[in-house]
Design a protein around this motif. Sequence first.
Motif, PDB file in Angstrom:
ATOM      1  N   VAL A 216       2.205   2.887  11.360  1.00 49.73           N
ATOM      2  CA  VAL A 216       2.741   2.858   9.993  1.00 49.73           C
ATOM      3  C   VAL A 216       3.760   1.725   9.853  1.00 49.73           C
ATOM      4  CG1 VAL A 216       4.010   4.156   8.231  1.00 49.73           C
ATOM      5  CG2 VAL A 216       2.298   5.318   9.622  1.00 49.73           C
ATOM      6  N   MET A 217       4.593   1.558  10.876  1.00 47.88           N
ATOM      7  CA  MET A 217       5.611   0.493  10.791  1.00 47.88           C
ATOM      8  C   MET A 217       4.966  -0.887  10.741  1.00 47.88           C
ATOM      9  SD  MET A 217       8.164   2.399  10.390  1.00 47.88           S
ATOM     10  CE  MET A 217       9.481   1.207  10.142  1.00 47.88           C
ATOM     11  N   ARG A 218       3.774  -1.002  11.295  1.00 46.07           N
ATOM     12  CA  ARG A 218       3.063  -2.289  11.282  1.00 46.07           C
ATOM     13  C   ARG A 218       2.208  -2.491  10.029  1.00 46.07           C
ATOM     14  NH1 ARG A 218       1.338  -1.675  16.932  1.00 46.07           N
ATOM     15  NH2 ARG A 218      -0.588  -0.886  16.040  1.00 46.07           N
ATOM     16  N   ALA A 219       2.159  -1.492   9.145  1.00 42.10           N
ATOM     17  CA  ALA A 219       1.280  -1.579   7.963  1.00 42.10           C
ATOM     18  C   ALA A 219       1.621  -2.811   7.128  1.00 42.10           C
ATOM     19  CB  ALA A 219       1.420  -0.320   7.115  1.00 42.10           C
ATOM     20  N   VAL A 220       0.611  -3.380   6.524  1.00 40.75           N
ATOM     21  CA  VAL A 220       0.787  -4.576   5.689  1.00 40.75           C
ATOM     22  C   VAL A 220       1.586  -4.215   4.436  1.00 40.75           C
ATOM     23  CG1 VAL A 220      -0.466  -6.281   4.292  1.00 40.75           C
ATOM     24  CG2 VAL A 220      -1.377  -5.579   6.512  1.00 40.75           C
ATOM     25  N   THR A 221       2.555  -5.048   4.081  1.00 35.38           N
ATOM     26  CA  THR A 221       3.279  -4.878   2.804  1.00 35.38           C
ATOM     27  C   THR A 221       3.245  -6.216   2.053  1.00 35.38           C
ATOM     28  OG1 THR A 221       5.384  -5.388   3.888  1.00 35.38           O
ATOM     29  CG2 THR A 221       4.831  -3.051   3.625  1.00 35.38           C
ATOM     30  N   ASP A 222       4.178  -6.381   1.115  1.00 36.05           N
ATOM     31  CA  ASP A 222       4.286  -7.681   0.437  1.00 36.05           C
ATOM     32  C   ASP A 222       5.745  -8.119   0.497  1.00 36.05           C
ATOM     33  OD1 ASP A 222       5.637  -6.184  -1.449  1.00 36.05           O
ATOM     34  OD2 ASP A 222       3.937  -6.110  -2.855  1.00 36.05           O
ATOM     35  N   SER A 223       6.106  -9.117  -0.289  1.00 36.95           N
ATOM     36  CA  SER A 223       7.482  -9.609  -0.179  1.00 36.95           C
ATOM     37  C   SER A 223       8.460  -8.839  -1.057  1.00 36.95           C
ATOM     38  CB  SER A 223       7.517 -11.103  -0.507  1.00 36.95           C
ATOM     39  OG  SER A 223       6.904 -11.293  -1.760  1.00 36.95           O
ATOM     40  N   GLY A 224       7.975  -7.777  -1.703  1.00 36.51           N
ATOM     41  CA  GLY A 224       8.877  -6.898  -2.454  1.00 36.51           C
ATOM     42  C   GLY A 224       8.874  -7.199  -3.939  1.00 36.51           C
ATOM     43  N   MET A 228      11.629  -5.829 -12.794  1.00 33.37           N
ATOM     44  CA  MET A 228      11.537  -4.411 -13.134  1.00 33.37           C
ATOM     45  C   MET A 228      10.102  -4.052 -13.541  1.00 33.37           C
ATOM     46  SD  MET A 228      14.456  -2.881 -12.895  1.00 33.37           S
ATOM     47  CE  MET A 228      16.176  -2.754 -13.373  1.00 33.37           C
ATOM     48  N   ASN A 229       9.632  -2.928 -13.056  1.00 37.96           N
ATOM     49  CA  ASN A 229       8.320  -2.390 -13.435  1.00 37.96           C
ATOM     50  C   ASN A 229       7.161  -3.371 -13.277  1.00 37.96           C
ATOM     51  OD1 ASN A 229       9.478   0.125 -14.178  1.00 37.96           O
ATOM     52  ND2 ASN A 229      10.190  -0.855 -16.060  1.00 37.96           N
ATOM     53  N   PRO A 235      -1.497  -3.535  -1.051  1.00 33.52           N
ATOM     54  CA  PRO A 235      -0.970  -2.909   0.173  1.00 33.52           C
ATOM     55  C   PRO A 235       0.095  -1.844  -0.122  1.00 33.52           C
ATOM     56  CG  PRO A 235      -0.974  -5.306   0.370  1.00 33.52           C
ATOM     57  CD  PRO A 235      -1.355  -5.006  -1.038  1.00 33.52           C
ATOM     58  N   ILE A 236       0.900  -2.086  -1.140  1.00 31.71           N
ATOM     59  CA  ILE A 236       1.956  -1.119  -1.462  1.00 31.71           C
ATOM     60  C   ILE A 236       1.368   0.098  -2.179  1.00 31.71           C
ATOM     61  CG2 ILE A 236       4.179  -0.787  -2.653  1.00 31.71           C
ATOM     62  CD1 ILE A 236       4.162  -2.734  -0.189  1.00 31.71           C
ATOM     63  N   GLN A 237       0.427  -0.163  -3.056  1.00 35.38           N
ATOM     64  CA  GLN A 237      -0.292   0.972  -3.691  1.00 35.38           C
ATOM     65  C   GLN A 237      -0.877   1.878  -2.618  1.00 35.38           C
ATOM     66  OE1 GLN A 237      -3.445   0.168  -6.478  1.00 35.38           O
ATOM     67  NE2 GLN A 237      -2.225  -1.349  -7.581  1.00 35.38           N
ATOM     68  N   CYS A 262      13.485  -2.217  -8.220  1.00 36.22           N
ATOM     69  CA  CYS A 262      13.546  -3.332  -7.244  1.00 36.22           C
ATOM     70  C   CYS A 262      14.533  -3.091  -6.110  1.00 36.22           C
ATOM     71  CB  CYS A 262      13.895  -4.659  -7.921  1.00 36.22           C
ATOM     72  SG  CYS A 262      12.761  -5.146  -9.190  1.00 36.22           S
ATOM     73  N   GLU A 263      14.865  -1.849  -5.857  1.00 31.57           N
ATOM     74  CA  GLU A 263      15.808  -1.571  -4.758  1.00 31.57           C
ATOM     75  C   GLU A 263      15.111  -1.079  -3.499  1.00 31.57           C
ATOM     76  OE1 GLU A 263      19.667   0.362  -6.801  1.00 31.57           O
ATOM     77  OE2 GLU A 263      17.767   1.267  -7.401  1.00 31.57           O
ATOM     78  N   ILE A 264      13.815  -1.057  -3.552  1.00 33.84           N
ATOM     79  CA  ILE A 264      13.084  -0.453  -2.424  1.00 33.84           C
ATOM     80  C   ILE A 264      13.240  -1.279  -1.153  1.00 33.84           C
ATOM     81  CG2 ILE A 264      10.847  -1.609  -2.823  1.00 33.84           C
ATOM     82  CD1 ILE A 264       9.640   1.276  -2.253  1.00 33.84           C
ATOM     83  N   ARG A 265      13.349  -0.547  -0.018  1.00 36.90           N
ATOM     84  CA  ARG A 265      13.263  -1.230   1.291  1.00 36.90           C
ATOM     85  C   ARG A 265      12.034  -0.669   1.983  1.00 36.90           C
ATOM     86  NH1 ARG A 265      19.348  -0.474   3.200  1.00 36.90           N
ATOM     87  NH2 ARG A 265      18.235  -0.228   5.187  1.00 36.90           N
TER      88      ARG A 265
END
Length: 329
Positions: A216-224, A228-229, A235-237, A262-265
């Motif tokens: 899970v820690m290695r899962a693909v994400t994006d640059s954040g 807003m909205n 990948p985040i979906q 936009c505060e997500i880590r």
Amino acid sequence: METVVSGIRPTGNLHLGNYFGAVKNFIKMQQEHNCYFFIADYHSLTTHPTPADLHGSVKQVLAEYLAAGLDPEKSTLFIQSDLPEVSELYLLLNMNAYVGELERTTSFKDKVRAQPDNVNAGLLTYPVLMAADIILHKASKVPVGKDQEQNLEMARKFARRFNHMYNQEYFPEPVPFNFGEQLIKIPGLDGSGKMGKSEGNGIFLYEEADSIRKKVMRAVTDSGPTAMNQEVSEPIQNLFAIMKQVSTPDTLLYFTEKYASCEIRYGDLKKQLAEDIVNFTAPIREKIIAIKSDEAYLSKVARMGAIKARESAQKTIKDVREIIGFKAF
Ligand code: TRP
């Protein structure tokens, strides 16, 4: 009530995608229909497993499906090779299955490409054996994924051909079980696509906690998110889609709001998701281990399933032999 048949490949452990997909549907079907679920160990011989591997994987898969919720009291759960009737029907159907049509099936062509040094006749006649599995119980519905649709089409063709040849409406033509909107698709951790489609994107029910955390820690994400909205990337979906199944509504809401503002880590999201997956799978993993060590239970389940399955199998074989014209002297 429909008669439903489905075969389970004995290779490959159950992952979350199977659990929320096929297995959930099996569990629903077993409440409402006359279900025959079996482990397709004859089919698995096309890849030449060693005796130890064959037995080990059948046992593992049986334990996993039982732990995941298949109920041997509600459905007929059996091992394919416990039914000699299936090999007899396979032999009989083979006489009216044409080499040309078998060579043209997509799954056969794929196998020829994948294993050019082991193009055995069992591989060629795989759809005939699958048809025998299904029509042996005169099933009307088969829950199949996209990759098995052509094989089911062949089963219909063989059933129709038999009926036509002997001028009887003996076998029903099995159609796909349609789940409509109920199908839950679990994505993989590699950014796009379904879980289990490619190697290494799956989380298994039998997997150890630390291994799950690492994946899970290695899962693909994006640059954040930056606005807003803003629209959520695939990948985040996907991470949210898994969270929706294994986490509490509060957790899901918390991270959804963090994303929107936009505060997500992503590190926090993944840590929480990993723990929720571990909490979800750990009891199932323990059940799998307990069932695997309970030889008496496994043997009881297999014996009970074989008895129930052979009842309908023997009836069909008796009818079929009569229809074909085998007569005792
Ligand atoms: N071919 C199926 C698969 O690869 C397994 C299978 C064998 C099956 N016999 C079947 C599925 C009969 C449905 C009905 O997944």
